[in-house]
Design a protein around this motif. Structure first.
Motif, PDB file in Angstrom:
ATOM      1  N   ALA A   1     -64.000  56.436  28.024  1.00  0.00           N
ATOM      2  CA  ALA A   1     -64.123  57.545  27.958  1.00  0.00           C
ATOM      3  C   ALA A   1     -62.537  57.941  27.158  1.00  0.00           C
ATOM      4  CB  ALA A   1     -64.596  58.334  28.218  1.00  0.00           C
ATOM      5  N   THR A   2     -62.737  57.810  25.317  1.00  0.00           N
ATOM      6  CA  THR A   2     -61.371  57.423  24.385  1.00  0.00           C
ATOM      7  C   THR A   2     -61.735  58.646  22.968  1.00  0.00           C
ATOM      8  OG1 THR A   2     -60.449  55.957  22.920  1.00  0.00           O
ATOM      9  CG2 THR A   2     -62.967  55.426  23.376  1.00  0.00           C
ATOM     10  N   PHE A   3     -60.382  58.651  22.683  1.00  0.00           N
ATOM     11  CA  PHE A   3     -60.373  59.696  21.458  1.00  0.00           C
ATOM     12  C   PHE A   3     -61.715  59.009  20.506  1.00  0.00           C
ATOM     13  CE2 PHE A   3     -55.930  61.877  21.213  1.00  0.00           C
ATOM     14  CZ  PHE A   3     -56.140  62.514  22.564  1.00  0.00           C
ATOM     15  N   ASN A   4     -62.467  59.538  19.965  1.00  0.00           N
ATOM     16  CA  ASN A   4     -63.435  59.661  18.792  1.00  0.00           C
ATOM     17  C   ASN A   4     -62.822  59.882  17.273  1.00  0.00           C
ATOM     18  OD1 ASN A   4     -63.635  62.220  17.507  1.00  0.00           O
ATOM     19  ND2 ASN A   4     -65.656  62.855  18.932  1.00  0.00           N
ATOM     20  N   LYS A   5     -63.753  59.521  17.011  1.00  0.00           N
ATOM     21  CA  LYS A   5     -63.190  59.467  14.995  1.00  0.00           C
ATOM     22  C   LYS A   5     -62.465  60.730  14.658  1.00  0.00           C
ATOM     23  CE  LYS A   5     -63.405  56.189  12.839  1.00  0.00           C
ATOM     24  NZ  LYS A   5     -61.878  54.707  13.094  1.00  0.00           N
ATOM     25  N   ASP A   6     -63.109  61.570  15.192  1.00  0.00           N
ATOM     26  CA  ASP A   6     -62.570  62.884  15.457  1.00  0.00           C
ATOM     27  C   ASP A   6     -61.242  63.590  15.626  1.00  0.00           C
ATOM     28  OD1 ASP A   6     -64.456  63.754  13.280  1.00  0.00           O
ATOM     29  OD2 ASP A   6     -65.490  64.467  15.032  1.00  0.00           O
ATOM     30  N   GLY A   7     -60.840  62.847  16.608  1.00  0.00           N
ATOM     31  CA  GLY A   7     -59.739  63.214  17.878  1.00  0.00           C
ATOM     32  C   GLY A   7     -58.544  63.203  16.776  1.00  0.00           C
ATOM     33  N   ALA A   8     -57.539  63.949  17.726  1.00  0.00           N
ATOM     34  CA  ALA A   8     -56.134  63.876  17.188  1.00  0.00           C
ATOM     35  C   ALA A   8     -55.519  62.250  17.193  1.00  0.00           C
ATOM     36  CB  ALA A   8     -55.199  63.848  18.572  1.00  0.00           C
ATOM     37  N   THR A   9     -54.417  62.557  16.445  1.00  0.00           N
ATOM     38  CA  THR A   9     -53.526  60.765  15.567  1.00  0.00           C
ATOM     39  C   THR A   9     -52.917  60.687  16.811  1.00  0.00           C
ATOM     40  OG1 THR A   9     -52.435  62.293  14.426  1.00  0.00           O
ATOM     41  CG2 THR A   9     -54.882  61.335  13.945  1.00  0.00           C
ATOM     42  N   MET A  10     -52.438  61.937  18.091  1.00  0.00           N
ATOM     43  CA  MET A  10     -51.012  61.747  18.884  1.00  0.00           C
ATOM     44  C   MET A  10     -51.196  62.434  20.366  1.00  0.00           C
ATOM     45  SD  MET A  10     -48.059  60.183  17.388  1.00  0.00           S
ATOM     46  CE  MET A  10     -47.026  60.847  18.085  1.00  0.00           C
TER      47      MET A  10
ATOM     48  N   ILE B   1     -75.415  51.027  26.993  1.00  0.00           N
ATOM     49  CA  ILE B   1     -76.740  52.114  27.304  1.00  0.00           C
ATOM     50  C   ILE B   1     -77.030  53.704  27.157  1.00  0.00           C
ATOM     51  CG2 ILE B   1     -77.426  52.464  30.335  1.00  0.00           C
ATOM     52  CD1 ILE B   1     -77.716  49.676  30.022  1.00  0.00           C
ATOM     53  N   LYS B   2     -75.513  54.244  27.284  1.00  0.00           N
ATOM     54  CA  LYS B   2     -75.419  55.750  26.520  1.00  0.00           C
ATOM     55  C   LYS B   2     -74.350  56.171  26.357  1.00  0.00           C
ATOM     56  CE  LYS B   2     -77.494  60.382  28.849  1.00  0.00           C
ATOM     57  NZ  LYS B   2     -78.058  60.098  30.337  1.00  0.00           N
ATOM     58  N   TYR B   3     -74.763  57.247  25.455  1.00  0.00           N
ATOM     59  CA  TYR B   3     -72.704  57.864  24.760  1.00  0.00           C
ATOM     60  C   TYR B   3     -73.166  58.733  24.104  1.00  0.00           C
ATOM     61  CZ  TYR B   3     -73.846  58.158  19.884  1.00  0.00           C
ATOM     62  OH  TYR B   3     -74.605  58.132  19.024  1.00  0.00           O
ATOM     63  N   PHE B   4     -72.105  60.080  24.531  1.00  0.00           N
ATOM     64  CA  PHE B   4     -72.229  60.803  23.879  1.00  0.00           C
ATOM     65  C   PHE B   4     -70.331  61.525  23.635  1.00  0.00           C
ATOM     66  CE2 PHE B   4     -72.146  61.362  28.340  1.00  0.00           C
ATOM     67  CZ  PHE B   4     -70.932  62.091  29.177  1.00  0.00           C
ATOM     68  N   ASN B   5     -70.641  62.498  22.414  1.00  0.00           N
ATOM     69  CA  ASN B   5     -69.192  63.389  22.815  1.00  0.00           C
ATOM     70  C   ASN B   5     -69.016  63.984  23.385  1.00  0.00           C
ATOM     71  OD1 ASN B   5     -68.608  60.910  19.958  1.00  0.00           O
ATOM     72  ND2 ASN B   5     -70.409  62.068  18.702  1.00  0.00           N
ATOM     73  N   PHE B   6     -67.347  64.548  24.233  1.00  0.00           N
ATOM     74  CA  PHE B   6     -67.250  65.248  24.564  1.00  0.00           C
ATOM     75  C   PHE B   6     -65.975  66.281  23.875  1.00  0.00           C
ATOM     76  CE2 PHE B   6     -65.638  66.439  28.210  1.00  0.00           C
ATOM     77  CZ  PHE B   6     -66.202  67.978  28.702  1.00  0.00           C
ATOM     78  N   THR B   7     -65.335  67.721  24.162  1.00  0.00           N
ATOM     79  CA  THR B   7     -65.380  67.721  23.878  1.00  0.00           C
ATOM     80  C   THR B   7     -64.358  68.225  24.812  1.00  0.00           C
ATOM     81  OG1 THR B   7     -66.247  68.898  21.435  1.00  0.00           O
ATOM     82  CG2 THR B   7     -63.728  70.384  22.585  1.00  0.00           C
TER      83      THR B   7
ATOM     84  N   THR C   1     -57.898  71.997  22.539  1.00  0.00           N
ATOM     85  CA  THR C   1     -58.912  70.810  22.485  1.00  0.00           C
ATOM     86  C   THR C   1     -58.876  69.604  22.419  1.00  0.00           C
ATOM     87  OG1 THR C   1     -60.151  71.518  20.800  1.00  0.00           O
ATOM     88  CG2 THR C   1     -61.367  72.587  22.714  1.00  0.00           C
ATOM     89  N   ARG C   2     -59.484  68.397  22.213  1.00  0.00           N
ATOM     90  CA  ARG C   2     -60.192  66.790  22.200  1.00  0.00           C
ATOM     91  C   ARG C   2     -60.833  66.044  21.849  1.00  0.00           C
ATOM     92  NH1 ARG C   2     -55.142  68.744  20.369  1.00  0.00           N
ATOM     93  NH2 ARG C   2     -53.064  67.967  20.756  1.00  0.00           N
ATOM     94  N   PRO C   3     -61.312  65.738  20.307  1.00  0.00           N
ATOM     95  CA  PRO C   3     -62.562  65.321  20.893  1.00  0.00           C
ATOM     96  C   PRO C   3     -62.450  63.899  21.259  1.00  0.00           C
ATOM     97  CG  PRO C   3     -61.663  66.239  18.400  1.00  0.00           C
ATOM     98  CD  PRO C   3     -61.126  66.085  19.304  1.00  0.00           C
ATOM     99  N   TYR C   4     -63.196  63.251  22.621  1.00  0.00           N
ATOM    100  CA  TYR C   4     -63.924  62.208  22.740  1.00  0.00           C
ATOM    101  C   TYR C   4     -65.251  62.046  23.066  1.00  0.00           C
ATOM    102  CZ  TYR C   4     -59.442  62.237  26.620  1.00  0.00           C
ATOM    103  OH  TYR C   4     -58.479  62.294  27.210  1.00  0.00           O
ATOM    104  N   ILE C   5     -64.803  60.178  22.785  1.00  0.00           N
ATOM    105  CA  ILE C   5     -66.771  59.691  22.629  1.00  0.00           C
ATOM    106  C   ILE C   5     -66.671  59.222  24.060  1.00  0.00           C
ATOM    107  CG2 ILE C   5     -65.623  57.272  21.662  1.00  0.00           C
ATOM    108  CD1 ILE C   5     -68.932  56.937  21.234  1.00  0.00           C
ATOM    109  N   TYR C   6     -67.650  59.307  24.766  1.00  0.00           N
ATOM    110  CA  TYR C   6     -68.369  58.826  26.286  1.00  0.00           C
ATOM    111  C   TYR C   6     -69.433  57.594  26.280  1.00  0.00           C
ATOM    112  CZ  TYR C   6     -65.191  62.133  29.214  1.00  0.00           C
ATOM    113  OH  TYR C   6     -64.145  62.831  30.154  1.00  0.00           O
ATOM    114  N   ALA C   7     -69.345  56.081  27.048  1.00  0.00           N
ATOM    115  CA  ALA C   7     -69.613  55.380  26.227  1.00  0.00           C
ATOM    116  C   ALA C   7     -69.599  54.422  27.850  1.00  0.00           C
ATOM    117  CB  ALA C   7     -69.248  55.186  24.944  1.00  0.00           C
TER     118      ALA C   7
END
Ligand SMILES: C[S@@+](CC[C@H](N)C(=O)[O-])C[C@H]1O[C@@H](n2cnc3c(N)ncnc32)[C@H](O)[C@@H]1O
Length: 209
Positions: free
Chosen positions: A149-158, A183-189, A197-203
């Motif tokens: 689970a990490t910041f996605n491309k829309d996420g914060a830069t710091m 297997i599976k992934y989704f974006n999660f705010t 808020t911080r946009p993440y991707i969970y994969a």
């Protein structure tokens, strides 16, 4: 272990109440949702890298997981998590180590699940990223899983005063290489305690060869 980095994270955990940290989760719903997809036995070896004071550990213990390994560069975070867990802490293996320059983690037995929430994005240098993925590939068993689970491309830069490197699923797949299947992934705010808020991707990935 980089002393400056260790000090940075120790200070973050010393300065704040756990529930005020900018990455605090009262209930780690998205991680648990993906872990359900892994169909792991309760004896599975589950490694949490950069565990901090994550409530995922409480939930995994409550669900009956018997082989949890909790690791972080910050001894302060580990101490706080151990204190919160009380006697439940004794069922867990604790490792203080730098995941990008490991001295202990590189010697542990292979694991069935590698779990990382909000750690990988702090490794902005190629050398750190290579060290991270090289350790992951050394430790994850065949048919084992990787949950990132990490910041996605829309996420914060710091985050936590540090620059971050953001990911999408293809970037993660490229880093993992051909031996891993998505297997599976989704974006999660994620909503921080401050209300930001911080946009993440969970994969979730599986090692297939
Ligand atoms: C944003 S926090 C996330 C903590 C936890 N995963 C969670 O979801 O609550 C990032 C964590 O990564 C740890 N960390 C940062 N760099 C690290 C490194 N090189 N090796 C191990 N842990 C590291 C920090 O100490 C901190 O606990």
């Amino acid at each position: 272990m980089t002393l400056a980095l260790k000090n940075h994270w120790d200070s973050a955990y010393e300065a704040n109440d756990i529930s005020k940290l900018g990455w605090y989760e009262e209930f780690p719903e998205p991680s648990l949702q993906l872990i359900q997809n892994c169909d792991l036995s309760k004896n599975a070896r589950v490694l949490n890298v950069g565990v901090g004071t994550s409530t995922l550990i409480d939930e995994l213990v409550n669900q009956g997981y018997k082989n949890i390994i909790a690791s972080d560069i910050s001894g302060t975070a580990i101490d706080k998590l151990r204190t919160r867990l009380g006697s439940k802490k004794d069922t867990i293996e604790w490792i203080i180590d730098d995941i990008t320059n490991p001295t202990h983690l590189s010697k542990i037995e292979p694991v069935d699940l590698w779990h990382d929430r909000a750690v990988l994005h702090f490794f902005t240098k190629k050398k750190e990223q290579n060290a991270y993925f090289s350790l992951l590939k050394k430790l994850v068993k065949l048919n084992g899983y990787v949950l990132i689970a990490t910041f996605n491309k829309d996420g914060a830069t710091m985050c936590s005063g540090l620059p971050v490197h953001r990911y999408d699923k293809d970037m993660l797949l490229e880093k993992l290489g051909v031996n891993f299947k998505l297997i599976k992934y989704f974006n999660f705010t994620y909503s921080m305690p401050s209300g930001d808020t911080r946009p993440y991707i969970y994969a979730l990935f599986k090692r297939t060869s």
